[in-house]
Design a protein around this motif. Structure first.
Motif, PDB file in Angstrom:
ATOM      1  N   GLU A 207       0.859  -1.179   0.000  1.00 51.50           N
ATOM      2  CA  GLU A 207       0.000   0.000   0.000  1.00 51.50           C
ATOM      3  C   GLU A 207       0.899   1.235   0.000  1.00 51.50           C
ATOM      4  OE1 GLU A 207      -3.029  -0.074   2.993  1.00 51.50           O
ATOM      5  OE2 GLU A 207      -4.079  -1.748   2.052  1.00 51.50           O
ATOM      6  N   PRO A 208       1.045   1.877  -1.171  1.00 48.02           N
ATOM      7  CA  PRO A 208       1.917   3.052  -1.284  1.00 48.02           C
ATOM      8  C   PRO A 208       1.240   4.285  -0.695  1.00 48.02           C
ATOM      9  CG  PRO A 208       0.855   2.608  -3.389  1.00 48.02           C
ATOM     10  CD  PRO A 208       0.425   1.508  -2.455  1.00 48.02           C
ATOM     11  N   GLU A 209       1.892   4.913   0.273  1.00 49.04           N
ATOM     12  CA  GLU A 209       1.240   6.003   0.990  1.00 49.04           C
ATOM     13  C   GLU A 209       2.209   7.140   1.307  1.00 49.04           C
ATOM     14  OE1 GLU A 209      -1.263   4.826   4.236  1.00 49.04           O
ATOM     15  OE2 GLU A 209      -1.568   2.801   3.421  1.00 49.04           O
ATOM     16  N   VAL A 210       1.628   8.309   1.540  1.00 45.39           N
ATOM     17  CA  VAL A 210       2.360   9.428   2.126  1.00 45.39           C
ATOM     18  C   VAL A 210       2.245   9.309   3.642  1.00 45.39           C
ATOM     19  CG1 VAL A 210       2.543  11.936   2.326  1.00 45.39           C
ATOM     20  CG2 VAL A 210       1.906  10.893   0.132  1.00 45.39           C
ATOM     21  N   ALA A 223       7.206  15.073   5.746  1.00 45.08           N
ATOM     22  CA  ALA A 223       6.537  13.919   5.137  1.00 45.08           C
ATOM     23  C   ALA A 223       7.560  12.949   4.578  1.00 45.08           C
ATOM     24  CB  ALA A 223       5.574  14.367   4.041  1.00 45.08           C
ATOM     25  N   ALA A 224       7.154  11.705   4.473  1.00 44.90           N
ATOM     26  CA  ALA A 224       7.979  10.646   3.900  1.00 44.90           C
ATOM     27  C   ALA A 224       7.067   9.728   3.085  1.00 44.90           C
ATOM     28  CB  ALA A 224       8.697   9.858   5.000  1.00 44.90           C
ATOM     29  N   LEU A 225       7.660   8.711   2.490  1.00 42.47           N
ATOM     30  CA  LEU A 225       6.905   7.676   1.791  1.00 42.47           C
ATOM     31  C   LEU A 225       6.783   6.453   2.688  1.00 42.47           C
ATOM     32  CD1 LEU A 225       8.634   7.987  -1.685  1.00 42.47           C
ATOM     33  CD2 LEU A 225       6.286   8.672  -1.147  1.00 42.47           C
ATOM     34  N   GLY A 226       5.730   5.680   2.495  1.00 43.20           N
ATOM     35  CA  GLY A 226       5.550   4.491   3.305  1.00 43.20           C
ATOM     36  C   GLY A 226       4.895   3.362   2.542  1.00 43.20           C
ATOM     37  N   ASN A 227       5.166   2.149   3.004  1.00 48.14           N
ATOM     38  CA  ASN A 227       4.515   0.948   2.484  1.00 48.14           C
ATOM     39  C   ASN A 227       3.803   0.267   3.642  1.00 48.14           C
ATOM     40  OD1 ASN A 227       3.683  -1.391   1.256  1.00 48.14           O
ATOM     41  ND2 ASN A 227       5.705  -2.055   0.578  1.00 48.14           N
ATOM     42  N   ASP A 228       2.481   0.380   3.650  1.00 47.08           N
ATOM     43  CA  ASP A 228       1.637  -0.244   4.659  1.00 47.08           C
ATOM     44  C   ASP A 228       1.278  -1.644   4.161  1.00 47.08           C
ATOM     45  OD1 ASP A 228      -0.279  -0.988   6.499  1.00 47.08           O
ATOM     46  OD2 ASP A 228      -1.762   0.488   5.888  1.00 47.08           O
ATOM     47  N   LEU A 325      -4.961   5.208  -2.603  1.00 50.12           N
ATOM     48  CA  LEU A 325      -5.929   4.994  -3.679  1.00 50.12           C
ATOM     49  C   LEU A 325      -5.734   3.620  -4.304  1.00 50.12           C
ATOM     50  CD1 LEU A 325      -8.062   6.283  -5.647  1.00 50.12           C
ATOM     51  CD2 LEU A 325      -6.130   7.141  -6.966  1.00 50.12           C
ATOM     52  N   PHE A 326      -4.551   3.054  -4.133  1.00 53.13           N
ATOM     53  CA  PHE A 326      -4.189   1.808  -4.808  1.00 53.13           C
ATOM     54  C   PHE A 326      -4.970   0.628  -4.236  1.00 53.13           C
ATOM     55  CE2 PHE A 326      -1.292  -1.963  -4.855  1.00 53.13           C
ATOM     56  CZ  PHE A 326      -1.344  -2.199  -6.211  1.00 53.13           C
ATOM     57  N   ALA A 327      -5.677  -0.081  -5.101  1.00 52.61           N
ATOM     58  CA  ALA A 327      -6.385  -1.308  -4.736  1.00 52.61           C
ATOM     59  C   ALA A 327      -6.182  -2.288  -5.889  1.00 52.61           C
ATOM     60  CB  ALA A 327      -7.864  -1.036  -4.501  1.00 52.61           C
ATOM     61  N   ILE A 349       8.126   2.599  -4.268  1.00 50.54           N
ATOM     62  CA  ILE A 349       7.116   3.630  -4.026  1.00 50.54           C
ATOM     63  C   ILE A 349       7.816   4.963  -4.168  1.00 50.54           C
ATOM     64  CG2 ILE A 349       5.568   4.636  -2.300  1.00 50.54           C
ATOM     65  CD1 ILE A 349       5.312   1.772  -1.147  1.00 50.54           C
ATOM     66  N   ALA A 350       7.302   5.848  -5.021  1.00 54.61           N
ATOM     67  CA  ALA A 350       8.043   7.061  -5.355  1.00 54.61           C
ATOM     68  C   ALA A 350       7.117   8.250  -5.533  1.00 54.61           C
ATOM     69  CB  ALA A 350       8.853   6.844  -6.642  1.00 54.61           C
TER      70      ALA A 350
END
Length: 384
Positions: A207-210, A223-228, A325-327, A349-350
């Motif tokens: 799950e690509p997220e801010v 802020a950073a990027l994250g993978n949930d 938003l990614f599903a 994730i970028a």
């Protein structure tokens, strides 16, 4: 090798904060980026959470003495190779004592996918037919519906009458956001480290997220990027299994750095940000997707306000995943099976403003166990 820049472009020095594992002292160093090098700024504060509390944050980092440790390129390369080896230098997640919180069901399309997971009871083969049925009932575009509004309440009543109301729709269009604990403090992995999939899961996804870095007073500092990392089959069986679906060894990745808010980068940039996802598999599989923050149902600052306040304090601050938003619905195997990870996948994730977070996928029970927690950090700081 990389289709995205690993660091933000055209940005002044001292705007990126991170943590670098030092194999010699066996602990983390606080670092910032200057002229292509990581500089040690550990003298400014014992922890990153403490540093983010400073009112003069940008000024004090700019005034810190030059203390180059390693080139940025060298560090990123080392991090991809080290895989969290304590005898090697690597980039850690840019957080330490902060709580790791996450918001779910903040985008309309991902909200529908959560409903589908619930109806499928974790069986990926049922997802396609359920998706078609639900879209016939309520449509596939709820993005214009304001959560908590009278229109949302009217839709809720209609869905209850139709017998398709869901707990996911409650947090998706109701007044209260879903805010949960994604991971324990100190447990997140950084750029280059493996992310973990529970061996019991057969339906899962990135799950690509801010991710917002928020101090103890509720101020968003960067802020950073994250993978949930998410186990769709586990959560689909029951929302009460959310902890097992979300919090496993190496199931939370954050990085590569926290970019500080300043006059050139702030919350409006987050609201407009596009987060890119690439998944590359050893089976020559490739998936590309974009999560547009402009389509989020709840404003990022509203999510912060629902997380911290008189009802809940965070004395060490927190990092907040804003949702995605990614599903993934693209079939990877047999028709109707949808997407799921395979061991060895490489997830990127970028975002132009934040760089790129890269992590390979492995089973969480095969990844190096998490050993360096809050107690180890306190012991390290005492020794240092």
């Amino acid at each position: 090798m990389h289709t995205h820049a690993l660091l933000p472009r055209d940005m002044p020095d001292n705007r990126l904060l991170g943590r670098l594992w030092d194999p010699e002292s066996q602990g983390p160093r606080l670092v910032t980026v200057r002229s292509g090098w990581l500089h040690d700024i550990s003298a400014l504060a014992p922890t990153l959470s403490t540093l983010l509390e400073r009112d003069d944050l940008t000024a004090c980092i700019e005034a810190a003495a030059d203390a180059p440790l390693v080139s940025v390129d060298g560090c990123l390369t080392n991090s991809l190779d080290a895989q969290g080896d304590p005898d090697r230098q690597y980039l850690m997640a840019p957080c330490d004592l902060q709580a790791i919180k996450a918001c779910g069901v903040t985008f309309a399309s991902s909200m529908l996918e959560r409903v589908i997971e619930e109806q499928a009871r974790g069986d990926a083969s049922l997802a396609a037919s359920i998706r078609e049925t639900i879209e016939e009932l309520i449509g596939d575009d709820l993005s214009r519906l304001e959560p908590g509004s009278e229109d949302a309440a009217t839709l809720k009543r209609r869905l209850i009458d139709l017998g398709v109301w869901s707990q996911y729709l409650e947090v998706g269009i109701g007044p209260d956001a879903e805010v949960f604990t994604k991971a324990q403090p100190m447990s997140s992995v950084g750029f280059g480290s493996q992310v973990g999939i529970h061996p019991a899961s057969a339906w899962n996804n990135p799950e690509p997220e801010v991710v917002l870095a928020v101090d103890s007073r509720g101020r968003v500092r960067g802020a950073a990027l994250g993978n949930d990392v998410n186990l769709r089959d586990v959560e689909g069986r029951s929302a009460l299994l959310l902890g097992k679906a979300k919090d496993n060894n190496a199931s939370c990745a954050i990085g590569p750095f926290v970019r500080l808010f300043d006059e050139a980068f702030g919350i409006d940039d987050v609201r407009r940000m596009e987060v890119h996802l690439e998944v590359e598999g050893g089976d020559d599989y490739r998936l590309e997707a974009i999560s547009s923050m402009a389509q989020i149902s709840r404003d990022p600052l509203d999510l912060v306000e629902q997380t911290i306040g008189a009802h809940h304090q965070y004395p060490d601050g927190f990092l907040l995943f804003l949702g995605t938003l990614f599903a993934p619905t693209q079939d990877r195997g047999k028709p109707g099976s949808g997407f799921t990870h395979r061991i060895g996948d490489r997830v990127t994730i970028a975002a132009h403003q934040l760089g790129a977070l890269i992590n390979p996928v492995e089973r969480c029970d095969r990844i190096r166990p998490w050993r360096f927690g809050s107690g180890a950090l306190l012991d390290y700081l005492t020794r240092r």
